[in-house]
Enzyme design. Structure first.
Site, mmCIF file in Angstrom:
data_model
loop_
_atom_site.group_PDB
_atom_site.id
_atom_site.type_symbol
_atom_site.label_atom_id
_atom_site.label_comp_id
_atom_site.label_asym_id
_atom_site.label_seq_id
_atom_site.Cartn_x
_atom_site.Cartn_y
_atom_site.Cartn_z
ATOM 1 N N ASP B 70 23.319 85.838 11.656
ATOM 2 C CA ASP B 70 22.144 84.293 11.718
ATOM 3 C C ASP B 70 21.954 83.190 11.290
ATOM 4 O OD1 ASP B 70 20.142 83.704 14.081
ATOM 5 O OD2 ASP B 70 18.705 84.721 12.427
ATOM 6 N N GLY B 153 25.019 74.923 21.696
ATOM 7 C CA GLY B 153 23.957 74.565 21.428
ATOM 8 C C GLY B 153 23.827 73.589 20.865
ATOM 9 N N TYR B 154 23.540 72.969 19.554
ATOM 10 C CA TYR B 154 23.068 72.114 19.062
ATOM 11 C C TYR B 154 24.340 70.990 18.527
ATOM 12 C CZ TYR B 154 18.299 72.863 17.710
ATOM 13 O OH TYR B 154 17.032 73.407 18.588
ATOM 14 N N ASP B 155 25.744 71.615 19.093
ATOM 15 C CA ASP B 155 27.352 71.101 18.712
ATOM 16 C C ASP B 155 27.091 69.392 19.329
ATOM 17 O OD1 ASP B 155 27.443 73.540 17.611
ATOM 18 O OD2 ASP B 155 29.602 74.177 19.200
ATOM 19 N N ARG B 181 30.305 79.589 10.361
ATOM 20 C CA ARG B 181 30.303 80.469 10.832
ATOM 21 C C ARG B 181 31.794 80.797 10.355
ATOM 22 N NH1 ARG B 181 28.919 80.441 15.757
ATOM 23 N NH2 ARG B 181 26.435 81.102 15.813
#
Lengths: 196, 196
Positions: B70, B153-155, B181
């Site tokens: 997560d 996502g927020y990339d 990650r």
């Protein structure tokens, strides 16, 4: 020599941290030296939020770079509880003994291999230009009865991986090498050294 | 060859993690290969709790060692939010674009030096004998407009420290070296290598 404030009112913790940060060209004060700085309420939902909150409030009041730490015991089978509420697991204004009893009760009938836990320490450094977090872990397991009289908190119930003694049976010298707080402080120390 | 299950239904993530764990003598499956395993609700209060929950439930259903991860974006000035709710920051079933807009709104008028953030990834490994957590961070800052089209996502809003490009402008090769990650997976990989 630069100054740092340690946002703690706990004299034992201050002494421990001054020892851990010795050798650095900083004069380390505690908030106890600044009677006008109000006490900070540790009501954050995570160790990170509490550490940042304490460091920010003391920095705002003092304008001196501030270090704050927050630590907790995280037990895997209890979904990482008590964590941020480690100090008040059995309720507000409880003793270490009451928290330890509560933990033993929660882990009643939990077999040895499911008693994995870790201590986690988060340190926040807040200055005029930045906010930084450091983190240290110490993994181990929770035993079924209290052993040892050193340390504080859950130390008598926690055996770090690779040892047979609890944190409360180990000397402060050993604990200061392997503990979550020592590991986080070492990172802070490296960071502060690199600044010079 | 031993088997591992990755508790994700996201094919992109599965591919990324298979690449990160390549070279290990494990056959890595996803829960998609096991249609009878029920979907896990990610309702934990922390990344650790969600990762453990996912890995435990899939291990219980499959009896095969399971990896779950997560991840979240933690913004210092927002008290480490959105964190565990990163995927649903703007509400349930929202798009990445809606989450990004929500983040930009929350950070409106927040100056550059207060836009520090970090991506954090927690991986849980659950087997018949143990539960282990691994963690990786990637520190950086949130910019004021979306840039780039890689990643998810927020990339497009996140520039990692030491770079001028956002995660969404960097190649997957670079991202897989520096990302939260990747750093957590490298720890898992070391751990699995040492087991052999």
């Amino acid at each position: 020599m630069s100054q740092l404030i340690l946002a703690t009112r706990n004299k034992g913790k201050l002494k421990e941290i001054q020892a851990l940060l010795s050798g650095l060209p900083y004069e380390i004060h505690s908030v106890l030296d600044y009677p006008n700085i109000p006490e900070v309420v540790e009501d954050g939902e995570t160790l990170e939020v509490n550490a940042l909150k304490k460091a920010r409030e003391v920095f705002l009041a003092s304008n001196i770079p501030t270090i704050a730490d927050d630590s907790g015991l995280e037990v895997y089978s209890l979904n990482m509880m008590p964590g941020v509420i480690s100090a008040r697991y059995a309720g507000e204004n409880v003793t270490y003994a009451e928290n330890n009893q509560k933990l033993l009760k929660e882990l009643e009938n939990v077999p040895a291999k499911k008693r994995q836990a870790r201590f986690r320490c988060v340190i926040a450094l807040v200055t005029s230009t930045e906010e930084i977090l450091f983190e240290g872990f110490c993994k181990g397991k929770i035993i079924e009865e209290l052993r040892g009289s050193n340390g504080f908190g859950y130390d008598p119930l926690f055996i770090p991986d690779g040892f047979t003694a609890t944190f409360a049976e180990l000397s402060l010298e050993i604990k200061n090498i392997i503990s979550h707080r020592a590991l986080a402080m070492n990172q802070l120390k490296s960071y502060l050294s690199d600044l010079k």
